[in-house]
Scaffold this motif. Structure first.
Motif, short mmCIF file in Angstrom:
data_model
loop_
_atom_site.label_atom_id
_atom_site.label_comp_id
_atom_site.label_asym_id
_atom_site.label_seq_id
_atom_site.Cartn_x
_atom_site.Cartn_y
_atom_site.Cartn_z
N GLU A 1 0.84 -1.20 0.00
CA GLU A 1 0.00 0.00 0.00
C GLU A 1 0.87 1.25 0.00
O GLU A 1 0.59 2.23 -0.70
CB GLU A 1 -0.93 -0.01 1.21
N TRP A 2 1.95 1.22 0.80
CA TRP A 2 2.85 2.37 0.86
C TRP A 2 3.54 2.57 -0.48
O TRP A 2 3.64 3.69 -0.99
CB TRP A 2 3.90 2.17 1.96
N LEU A 3 4.03 1.49 -1.09
CA LEU A 3 4.73 1.58 -2.37
C LEU A 3 3.81 2.09 -3.47
O LEU A 3 4.23 2.88 -4.33
CB LEU A 3 5.31 0.23 -2.75
N LYS A 4 2.57 1.66 -3.48
CA LYS A 4 1.63 2.12 -4.52
C LYS A 4 1.35 3.61 -4.39
O LYS A 4 1.18 4.31 -5.38
CB LYS A 4 0.30 1.34 -4.41
N THR A 5 1.30 4.09 -3.15
CA THR A 5 1.02 5.50 -2.91
C THR A 5 2.24 6.37 -3.16
O THR A 5 2.13 7.51 -3.59
CB THR A 5 0.53 5.71 -1.45
N ASN A 6 3.42 5.81 -2.91
CA ASN A 6 4.66 6.59 -2.96
C ASN A 6 5.64 6.08 -4.02
O ASN A 6 6.85 6.22 -3.86
CB ASN A 6 5.34 6.57 -1.58
N PHE A 7 5.12 5.50 -5.11
CA PHE A 7 6.00 4.85 -6.08
C PHE A 7 6.98 5.82 -6.74
O PHE A 7 8.04 5.42 -7.21
CB PHE A 7 5.18 4.13 -7.16
N ALA A 8 6.65 7.11 -6.80
CA ALA A 8 7.53 8.07 -7.46
C ALA A 8 8.67 8.53 -6.54
O ALA A 8 9.58 9.22 -7.00
CB ALA A 8 6.73 9.29 -7.92
N LYS A 9 8.64 8.14 -5.28
CA LYS A 9 9.65 8.56 -4.33
C LYS A 9 10.75 7.49 -4.21
O LYS A 9 10.47 6.30 -4.33
CB LYS A 9 9.04 8.77 -2.94
N SER A 10 11.97 7.95 -3.95
CA SER A 10 13.04 7.01 -3.62
C SER A 10 12.79 6.50 -2.21
O SER A 10 12.24 7.22 -1.36
CB SER A 10 14.40 7.70 -3.70
N PHE A 11 13.17 5.26 -1.96
CA PHE A 11 12.97 4.73 -0.61
C PHE A 11 14.10 3.78 -0.25
O PHE A 11 14.81 3.27 -1.11
CB PHE A 11 11.61 4.02 -0.48
N ASN A 12 14.26 3.58 1.04
CA ASN A 12 15.29 2.70 1.57
C ASN A 12 14.62 1.42 2.04
O ASN A 12 13.72 1.46 2.89
CB ASN A 12 16.01 3.41 2.72
N VAL A 13 15.02 0.29 1.47
CA VAL A 13 14.38 -0.99 1.79
C VAL A 13 14.52 -1.30 3.28
O VAL A 13 13.57 -1.78 3.92
CB VAL A 13 14.97 -2.13 0.95
N GLU A 14 15.68 -1.01 3.84
CA GLU A 14 15.91 -1.29 5.27
C GLU A 14 14.94 -0.50 6.13
O GLU A 14 14.37 -1.02 7.10
CB GLU A 14 17.35 -0.96 5.65
N GLU A 15 14.72 0.78 5.78
CA GLU A 15 13.80 1.61 6.56
C GLU A 15 12.36 1.13 6.42
O GLU A 15 11.60 1.12 7.39
CB GLU A 15 13.93 3.07 6.13
N LEU A 16 11.98 0.74 5.20
CA LEU A 16 10.61 0.26 4.99
C LEU A 16 10.39 -1.04 5.76
O LEU A 16 9.33 -1.23 6.38
CB LEU A 16 10.36 0.04 3.50
N ALA A 17 11.38 -1.93 5.75
CA ALA A 17 11.27 -3.18 6.50
C ALA A 17 11.12 -2.90 7.98
O ALA A 17 10.28 -3.50 8.67
CB ALA A 17 12.51 -4.05 6.25
#
Length: 297
Positions: A200-216
């Motif tokens: 859900e977070w990725l679908k909403t924020n797909f245009a943003k860079s993200f850190n996999v460790e932080e998301l986990a």
């Protein structure tokens, strides 16, 4: 034991045929329910399919997720327990016998509530973990869909009766042999539920860079566990999932919003136009400029 439903689905064919005359898609006034019609086979099409139950009254279709191909017809349903970027193709349809299908969006919160109300047990197993499955249609499931679609004839009944029938459909799905995959998603606190929240977070924020460790960490999981469970359910890594969402949305912008290539690439989060064009062609088999030329003919 529930009998497998094979064969006579004439009522479903009649109802979908009635409401899709002259149109390829009909978004019904029933929440989350859409009817489809195609009178010839289609080319491969990339799309993002919400968590949904897909039923075919007539025709045949395939869904491709990663390297896995799922084929289903009037005797089989397909569901995606999570939102997935997939490739679809209708492979059996004609003007005389058009493809007639119905998609009902799945609500994980209603599924979770239903599991509690009906005391449906959830077992942690190492069996099939993917967020997509194909199963045999039962007479009970078919009849529930017929009753749901018949509500279109009495709009005044929809607000009261459709939630009850949809709840029955969800129950039938949870109790099917493929239901364990849904239970793992719906069970609050389960790993699958955390992956749903991440998606859900990725679908909403797909245009943003993200850190996999932080998301986990946000999902209360270790990085290695998050990677493994995400891949088990989606057949791709979190970064691959984001890329497919980006490219699918970019193609939609180019094909339906009259967007130019540079604007589309920036809008979906790419900083390099050359990287965008390269990854677009690798994924779709055609370049962005070729797609634009095709629709402008």
């Amino acid at each position: 034991m529930t009998d497998v439903y094979i064969g006579d689905n004439e009522k479903l064919v009649q109802i979908i045929n009635q409401w899709t005359q002259g149109k390829s898609q009909f978004k019904t006034p029933i929440t989350g329910l859409t009817l489809y019609r195609k009178e010839q086979p289609t080319q491969l099409n990339s799309t993002i399919l919400d968590a949904s139950l897909c039923l075919i009254a007539q025709g045949e279709k395939q869904v491709i997720l990663g390297e896995k191909v799922y084929t289903y017809d009037s005797n089989h349903f397909l569901f995606t327990a999570i939102d997935l970027p997939i490739i679809t193709q209708i492979i059996e349809a004609s003007p005389e016998q058009p493809y007639l299908g119905v998609i009902l969006r799945l609500d994980p919160y209603v599924l979770a509530q239903l599991m509690l109300e009906a005391h449906i047990p959830f077992k942690h197993t190492n069996n099939e973990k993917k967020g997509v499955a194909v199963g045999l249609v039962t007479s009970e499931l078919n009849d529930a869909f017929v009753r749901l679609l018949k509500l279109l004839e009495t709009p005044q009944d929809i607000s009261i009766l459709s939630p009850l029938i949809i709840k029955e459909i969800f129950y039938r799905l949870l109790m099917s042999p493929q239901g364990e995959q849904l239970k793992r998603i719906a069970a609050t606190g389960a790993t699958g539920h955390r992956i749903v929240k991440a998606i859900e977070w990725l679908k909403t924020n797909f245009a943003k860079s993200f850190n996999v460790e932080e998301l986990a960490s946000t999902m209360g999981m270790s990085t290695s566990s998050f990677h493994q469970h995400f891949r088990d359910m989606t057949l791709m890594s979190p970064l691959q999932y984001q890329k497919r969402i980006r490219l699918t949305e970019a193609r939609r912008l180019l094909m339906t919003e009259d967007s130019d290539i540079s604007s589309a690439s920036i809008q979906v989060g790419y900083e390099s136009l050359s990287q965008f064009s390269r990854e677009y062609k690798r994924f779709f088999g055609t370049s962005p400029s070729e797609d634009i030329k095709h629709i402008s003919k």
